[in-house]
Scaffold this active site. Structure first.
Site, PDB file in Angstrom:
ATOM      1  N   ASP A  65      13.130  -0.647  12.384  1.00  0.00           N
ATOM      2  CA  ASP A  65      12.368   0.412  11.719  1.00  0.00           C
ATOM      3  C   ASP A  65      11.046   0.684  12.434  1.00  0.00           C
ATOM      4  O   ASP A  65      10.561   1.815  12.456  1.00  0.00           O
ATOM      5  CB  ASP A  65      12.107   0.035  10.263  1.00  0.00           C
ATOM      6  N   GLY A  66      10.452  -0.359  13.015  1.00  0.00           N
ATOM      7  CA  GLY A  66       9.203  -0.164  13.747  1.00  0.00           C
ATOM      8  C   GLY A  66       9.371   0.754  14.939  1.00  0.00           C
ATOM      9  O   GLY A  66       8.484   1.553  15.255  1.00  0.00           O
ATOM     10  N   ASN A 106       5.234   6.140   6.829  1.00  0.00           N
ATOM     11  CA  ASN A 106       5.418   5.048   5.873  1.00  0.00           C
ATOM     12  C   ASN A 106       4.237   4.922   4.919  1.00  0.00           C
ATOM     13  O   ASN A 106       4.363   5.148   3.730  1.00  0.00           O
ATOM     14  CB  ASN A 106       5.614   3.723   6.614  1.00  0.00           C
ATOM     15  N   ASP A 107       3.094   4.519   5.478  1.00  0.00           N
ATOM     16  CA  ASP A 107       1.943   4.265   4.614  1.00  0.00           C
ATOM     17  C   ASP A 107       0.641   4.283   5.391  1.00  0.00           C
ATOM     18  O   ASP A 107       0.607   4.093   6.605  1.00  0.00           O
ATOM     19  CB  ASP A 107       2.093   2.918   3.880  1.00  0.00           C
ATOM     20  N   ARG A 113     -12.772 -11.571   2.203  1.00  0.00           N
ATOM     21  CA  ARG A 113     -13.600 -11.101   1.099  1.00  0.00           C
ATOM     22  C   ARG A 113     -13.095  -9.740   0.646  1.00  0.00           C
ATOM     23  O   ARG A 113     -12.704  -8.908   1.464  1.00  0.00           O
ATOM     24  CB  ARG A 113     -15.060 -10.982   1.521  1.00  0.00           C
ATOM     25  N   LYS A 128     -11.555  -3.236  -6.662  1.00  0.00           N
ATOM     26  CA  LYS A 128     -12.201  -4.363  -6.002  1.00  0.00           C
ATOM     27  C   LYS A 128     -11.060  -5.281  -5.598  1.00  0.00           C
ATOM     28  O   LYS A 128     -10.494  -5.997  -6.423  1.00  0.00           O
ATOM     29  CB  LYS A 128     -13.170  -5.065  -6.948  1.00  0.00           C
ATOM     30  N   ASP A 161      -8.239  -6.514  -1.951  1.00  0.00           N
ATOM     31  CA  ASP A 161      -8.058  -6.639  -0.506  1.00  0.00           C
ATOM     32  C   ASP A 161      -7.863  -5.275   0.142  1.00  0.00           C
ATOM     33  O   ASP A 161      -7.925  -5.155   1.365  1.00  0.00           O
ATOM     34  CB  ASP A 161      -6.850  -7.521  -0.194  1.00  0.00           C
ATOM     35  N   LEU A 181      -3.757  -6.894  -4.073  1.00  0.00           N
ATOM     36  CA  LEU A 181      -4.394  -8.064  -4.695  1.00  0.00           C
ATOM     37  C   LEU A 181      -5.713  -7.701  -5.374  1.00  0.00           C
ATOM     38  O   LEU A 181      -6.777  -8.217  -5.012  1.00  0.00           O
ATOM     39  CB  LEU A 181      -4.630  -9.159  -3.644  1.00  0.00           C
TER      40      LEU A 181
END
EC number: 2.7.1.23
Length: 284
Positions: A61-62, A136-137, A147, A164, A166, A201
């Site tokens: 796919d890449g 894709n994205d 952080r 807030k 990742d 996350l």
């Protein structure tokens, strides 16, 4: 009849390189003009697309993602051979590559059109903006320092929320089985034009995805004291700064795949693919 065909291969996958040679030999035997090049040579690929009527890919796919960016803004159909593992976008097995090509040259198959996004990167310091296609994205995320960053989200010029987290992912239906899915997002039917917004996350539980209609405009604004990054389709990567904005909207362009399988092919084996953890390094 196709008069000029390009072959794009994964350069680090020996099987993909070997198959590209075999496909080129087949086209030569039929008297069809063809060219071959690495998926990682975008600067060489784009000029070759002029007057090319079909693209064959050998890889995962890449490889398809890199090929799509080289094709755009043209709309040249892709016939893909899976030399990776999962192969959500690929069509043929290596064993069926030659026979599948023969069928397509004979006029068999149908066109599977996929929606794209257009992304505009707007630096906070009024520097020149940059435009990208997104198959894709698009991901705005923290850098190497572990952080969280703040990503403010506006939808159609209206404030929605500030993650807030990742980072945040804006995905197409094609990309819904990738990073967005891993982050808890839904899987969309491939020809859907809807847009998925998924946090990565998030702190304190705001972890739901949002499925937006195709006419939505999504702004992601970065707010952080730390390093942050922008990634388009996993291989266009750059650092971004606090105050920078990424604006995404539906593109008028499409990516076209040639399919030989039935039009409901997507659902066959989908559950197995989503549960699998057998990615090859050559999928990338």
């Amino acid at each position: 009849m196709y008069k000029k065909i390009g072959i794009i291969y994964h350069p680090l996958n020996p099987a993909a390189c070997d198959l590209a040679i075999k496909l080129a030999a087949k086209l030569d035997s039929l008297g069809i003009e063809n060219w071959s090049d690495s998926a990682w040579q975008a600067d060489k690929l784009t000029p070759k697309m002029q007057n090319t009527q079909l693209i064959l890919t050998t890889g995962g796919d890449g490889t398809i993602l890199r090929t799509a960016h080289a094709i755009l803004p043209l709309e040249i159909p892709i016939l893909s051979v899976n030399l990776g593992k999962v192969g959500f976008m690929t069509e043929l097995s290596p064993e069926d590559a030659i026979s599948g090509l023969e069928k397509v040259l004979a006029g068999d198959g149908w066109i599977d059109e996929r929606s794209l996004l257009e992304a505009e990167y707007l630096p906070h310091d009024s520097a020149q903006s940059r435009q990208f296609f997104v198959m894709n994205d698009a991901v705005v995320a923290r850098g190497q320092v572990a952080r969280v960053i703040c990503v403010s989200v506006d939808i159609n010029s209206q404030p929605f929320t500030t993650y807030k987290a990742d980072g945040a992912i804006v995905s197409t239906a094609t990309g819904s089985t990738g990073y967005s899915y891993a982050a808890g997002g839904p899987v969309l039917q491939p020809n859907s034009a809807d847009i998925i917004l998924t946090p990565i996350l998030p702190h304190l539980g705001r972890g739901y995805s949002l499925v937006l209609p195709s006419d939505s405009i999504v702004d992601l604004k970065v707010n952080t004291w730390h390093e942050a990054t922008l990634s388009i389709d996993g291989f266009i990567n750059m650092q971004v700064s606090s105050g920078d904005t990424l604006r995404l909207r539906q593109s008028s362009k499409k990516i076209q795949f040639i399919r030989l399988r039935p039009e409901n092919y997507f659902y066959k084996g989908l559950d197995t693919k989503l549960k699998g953890n057998n990615e090859s390094v050559y999928d990338r």
